[in-house]
Design a protein around this motif. Sequence first.
Motif, PDB file in Angstrom:
ATOM      1  N   GLU A 175      29.606  63.379 -36.644  1.00  0.00           N
ATOM      2  CA  GLU A 175      28.756  63.775 -37.788  1.00  0.00           C
ATOM      3  C   GLU A 175      27.324  63.305 -37.574  1.00  0.00           C
ATOM      4  OE1 GLU A 175      28.556  63.228 -42.670  1.00  0.00           O
ATOM      5  OE2 GLU A 175      30.126  62.232 -41.494  1.00  0.00           O
ATOM      6  N   ALA A 176      27.177  62.099 -37.029  1.00  0.00           N
ATOM      7  CA  ALA A 176      25.836  61.579 -36.781  1.00  0.00           C
ATOM      8  C   ALA A 176      25.114  62.424 -35.737  1.00  0.00           C
ATOM      9  CB  ALA A 176      25.914  60.125 -36.324  1.00  0.00           C
ATOM     10  N   VAL A 177      25.851  62.894 -34.728  1.00  0.00           N
ATOM     11  CA  VAL A 177      25.248  63.737 -33.695  1.00  0.00           C
ATOM     12  C   VAL A 177      24.811  65.068 -34.301  1.00  0.00           C
ATOM     13  CG1 VAL A 177      25.637  64.927 -31.510  1.00  0.00           C
ATOM     14  CG2 VAL A 177      26.589  62.650 -31.867  1.00  0.00           C
ATOM     15  N   ALA A 178      25.665  65.663 -35.134  1.00  0.00           N
ATOM     16  CA  ALA A 178      25.323  66.934 -35.772  1.00  0.00           C
ATOM     17  C   ALA A 178      24.108  66.790 -36.668  1.00  0.00           C
ATOM     18  CB  ALA A 178      26.520  67.451 -36.573  1.00  0.00           C
ATOM     19  N   ASN A 179      24.058  65.689 -37.400  1.00  0.00           N
ATOM     20  CA  ASN A 179      22.898  65.459 -38.272  1.00  0.00           C
ATOM     21  C   ASN A 179      21.612  65.303 -37.448  1.00  0.00           C
ATOM     22  OD1 ASN A 179      24.513  65.565 -40.545  1.00  0.00           O
ATOM     23  ND2 ASN A 179      24.820  63.324 -40.624  1.00  0.00           N
ATOM     24  N   ALA A 180      21.731  64.586 -36.329  1.00  0.00           N
ATOM     25  CA  ALA A 180      20.549  64.387 -35.481  1.00  0.00           C
ATOM     26  C   ALA A 180      20.086  65.712 -34.894  1.00  0.00           C
ATOM     27  CB  ALA A 180      20.874  63.395 -34.364  1.00  0.00           C
ATOM     28  N   LEU A 181      21.044  66.558 -34.514  1.00  0.00           N
ATOM     29  CA  LEU A 181      20.681  67.868 -33.982  1.00  0.00           C
ATOM     30  C   LEU A 181      19.981  68.710 -35.043  1.00  0.00           C
ATOM     31  CD1 LEU A 181      20.746  70.078 -31.837  1.00  0.00           C
ATOM     32  CD2 LEU A 181      23.054  70.668 -32.588  1.00  0.00           C
ATOM     33  N   ALA A 197      14.781  73.608 -27.482  1.00  0.00           N
ATOM     34  CA  ALA A 197      15.589  73.863 -26.293  1.00  0.00           C
ATOM     35  C   ALA A 197      15.737  72.605 -25.445  1.00  0.00           C
ATOM     36  CB  ALA A 197      14.962  74.983 -25.478  1.00  0.00           C
ATOM     37  N   ASP A 198      14.680  71.795 -25.334  1.00  0.00           N
ATOM     38  CA  ASP A 198      14.765  70.553 -24.568  1.00  0.00           C
ATOM     39  C   ASP A 198      15.774  69.593 -25.199  1.00  0.00           C
ATOM     40  OD1 ASP A 198      12.933  71.482 -22.787  1.00  0.00           O
ATOM     41  OD2 ASP A 198      11.228  70.373 -23.603  1.00  0.00           O
ATOM     42  N   TRP A 199      15.743  69.485 -26.520  1.00  0.00           N
ATOM     43  CA  TRP A 199      16.674  68.578 -27.201  1.00  0.00           C
ATOM     44  C   TRP A 199      18.103  69.048 -26.959  1.00  0.00           C
ATOM     45  CZ3 TRP A 199      20.197  66.507 -30.365  1.00  0.00           C
ATOM     46  CH2 TRP A 199      19.955  65.253 -30.922  1.00  0.00           C
ATOM     47  N   LEU A 200      18.329  70.353 -27.064  1.00  0.00           N
ATOM     48  CA  LEU A 200      19.657  70.904 -26.831  1.00  0.00           C
ATOM     49  C   LEU A 200      20.100  70.699 -25.381  1.00  0.00           C
ATOM     50  CD1 LEU A 200      19.414  74.235 -28.840  1.00  0.00           C
ATOM     51  CD2 LEU A 200      21.050  72.389 -29.246  1.00  0.00           C
ATOM     52  N   GLU A 201      19.155  70.836 -24.453  1.00  0.00           N
ATOM     53  CA  GLU A 201      19.489  70.638 -23.039  1.00  0.00           C
ATOM     54  C   GLU A 201      19.979  69.220 -22.795  1.00  0.00           C
ATOM     55  OE1 GLU A 201      17.375  70.745 -18.609  1.00  0.00           O
ATOM     56  OE2 GLU A 201      16.329  71.590 -20.350  1.00  0.00           O
ATOM     57  N   GLY A 202      19.266  68.238 -23.353  1.00  0.00           N
ATOM     58  CA  GLY A 202      19.686  66.856 -23.191  1.00  0.00           C
ATOM     59  C   GLY A 202      21.044  66.587 -23.808  1.00  0.00           C
ATOM     60  N   LEU A 203      21.321  67.197 -24.958  1.00  0.00           N
ATOM     61  CA  LEU A 203      22.568  66.952 -25.662  1.00  0.00           C
ATOM     62  C   LEU A 203      23.747  67.688 -25.045  1.00  0.00           C
ATOM     63  CD1 LEU A 203      23.953  65.709 -28.203  1.00  0.00           C
ATOM     64  CD2 LEU A 203      23.460  67.873 -29.368  1.00  0.00           C
ATOM     65  N   LEU A 204      23.526  68.917 -24.593  1.00  0.00           N
ATOM     66  CA  LEU A 204      24.649  69.781 -24.253  1.00  0.00           C
ATOM     67  C   LEU A 204      24.793  70.096 -22.770  1.00  0.00           C
ATOM     68  CD1 LEU A 204      24.363  72.377 -27.164  1.00  0.00           C
ATOM     69  CD2 LEU A 204      25.879  70.398 -27.013  1.00  0.00           C
ATOM     70  N   ALA A 205      23.778  69.848 -21.946  1.00  0.00           N
ATOM     71  CA  ALA A 205      23.865  70.217 -20.530  1.00  0.00           C
ATOM     72  C   ALA A 205      25.110  69.617 -19.893  1.00  0.00           C
ATOM     73  CB  ALA A 205      22.615  69.751 -19.786  1.00  0.00           C
TER      74      ALA A 205
END
Length: 751
Positions: free
Chosen positions: A630-636, A650-658
């Motif tokens: 939940e904390a990760v989803a909130n941060a996203l 896109a950069d934030w998503l790349e770091g989280l999901l790559a």
Amino acid sequence: MLIDNIFYLGIRHHGPGSAQSVLRALKQFAPDKILLEGPPEAAPLVAHIQNPQLQPPVAQLFYANDNPAEAVFYPFTRFSPEWQTLHYADAAHIPLEFFDLPQAHSLALKRAEADATPDDDEPIDSLQLPVDPLDLLAHTAGFDDGEQWWEQMVEQHPHEGEVFVAIAEAMTAVRSAIAAERPLSQREQYREAWMRLAIRKARKDGFQKIAVVCGAWHVPALLEKIAAKTDSALLKGLPKTKITATWIPWTYSRISYHSGYGAGVNSPGWYDFLWEHGQQNPLAYSVSGGWITRAARLLREQDMDISPASVIDAVRLADNLAILRGRHPPNPSDMQEAMQTLFGLGDATALKLLDARLWVGERMGQVPDEMPQTPLQQDFNQQIKSVRLAKEAVEKVIELDLRTDNGRNRSVLLYRLQIFELTWGRIIDSRGKGTFKENWQIQWKPDFELALIEKNIWGTTLATATEAFAIADLQKADTLAAILGGLQRLLLADLPNAVRLALDILHNRAATTHQIDELLAALPGLVQIVRYGDVRGTDNAALLHLVESLAVRINIGLNNHCRQVDADNARHLAAALAAVNNALQLLDNADLLAPWRQVLLRLAASDGIQGVIAGKAYRLLANAQAISAEAVANALGLALSRAEDPSQAADWLEGLLAGAGLALLHDEALLAVLDGYVCGLAPERFEAITPLLRRTFSTFALGERRGLLDKMRHSSLVTDNPPDNGDFDHERAALALPLLDQILGVEVGRF
């Protein structure tokens, strides 16, 4: 050419036809003295010529005592005229003398030339000619190389004396043509003056029938009418250095032109076959059947289907090609064309498999154990005997079990040689999962013998010499990564004394560096060393202490360092964070993991850092279950809402999901946040961010991408009834769907 009872035999180096002609000429002439091209320092080596352990190909090695790197090789094969001359003289008890310029002078002259200013008009030196001079005659006559010319023009000639007269006359023309463009080098003049004086001395010593066996290139110069006084004056005051001479093993690959050996031949394997066939049946020199059969056997070993009928047809085709071209027997080009037609079906690619194993050959010579050796060579040879490794020119793969004494000792030996920049073997990927096995690809090269001689200055045993060489190299290293690489090699090579010194160097460098990037790059490798040390029984207490020291320094400076990183370097830093995190997890030390995760928490909560770094921090924490989903989803959601530019999101998503497709697949809250963000984008922002998102999604495995597609198709997030739009014709759109499914590769009715 016979002049005043001196028989000048101009030879082609490494030519079986030339060797046969020389042997016949010597037997017919029956000399009482033989002068053979070669340095006089080789005289003691002739005593080993009948030793059964001396098996060609071998080479005479001459090197300067004060600098072994200054060396020269004189290779011999069993089909070399010089080798056959040595055996003939020994068997017939005829005195033989090497009559070329001594290498004591030649190496000193070469050293002086290296210090001199190069001349724009490079002079002629027979030792550095790019081709055999006989090849020049062959090309003029329409042949592919000198051996083919020799076979046709010399081999079938009934009068050996006339053959060598013709060779001398032809080589006179060749020398004149070349000399018209470039002058003769000073060293070449010295060599030929020395040869002329040696011939005069043999006559003066009372020998009546002298055979001079030398390269055909030199014969015209030896026939010149130059006064002895002139030659003596030319040679007066030559520089000199002390040298050592010995026999070393050689290989056919080093005899070939491909190795850069100027007096080499294109296909030593072929010439060896010619020599063997000529010895067994000298009256029948047609060898196409045996050679093509040998080629077929090698191709079958490579799983190529070569039938007996194809072999028979290839032999017939090669013979007929030779007849059509006005020659017999077939030469290599005839047989190569026949094999390409019948074996490769016109494609030459398949026959590339034959280049090294057939045409060049894999033969490697051997030398007697009692040959002069440096202390380092002696220690090395004792070690390879103890671990049962043989010097072989054939490339092969060996598997080492590090749980056994012999496996560990072999591995240590090969790693020590790698430190010496002597790559007898290189490690290759193992199919096993454990670290107790190593696969090595090994191949011995003759150059390694000289390398061992050169490295003798570092120590008298392989262990002490390797230690000294490695530490000297590490003291010049200017990065932690370079020092760490050297330390790892020392550990694998089992050199504890050098490891202690290397640790001191590494500690000093780590204590003085302020570059967090260096520390981040060094820590994973150091952890790998600690883990690998467990397999080899290495004491890793000092290494673990160094890991702890590096981890503390990284924890202190990482947050500030991340604030100073620009967008271009952010991805490299994010990858470094992941590598350090994986390394600490591999070490499984709670005292190191807890502070590291606290640093990641502070980093994730910080403002002013690049999105890819923040996203990576959240991913690493989520994988370790240090924060909730939940904390990760909130941060996203917060990061996406703050992003003013699509690239920031896109950069934030790349770091989280790559590389973390499974996390997105199984985390409903995370998927809902991402879906809501994408669906809420304005058309122009959607078009801008789509290529950036594809970069991240391309890191997912194919199964993960398919799983996400299925999940979104059946998810409550996606409605089956799109909102009504009066301008959209659903019936016409449905007509295009089957074609669209086919283009996209989607099976109809899949969903």
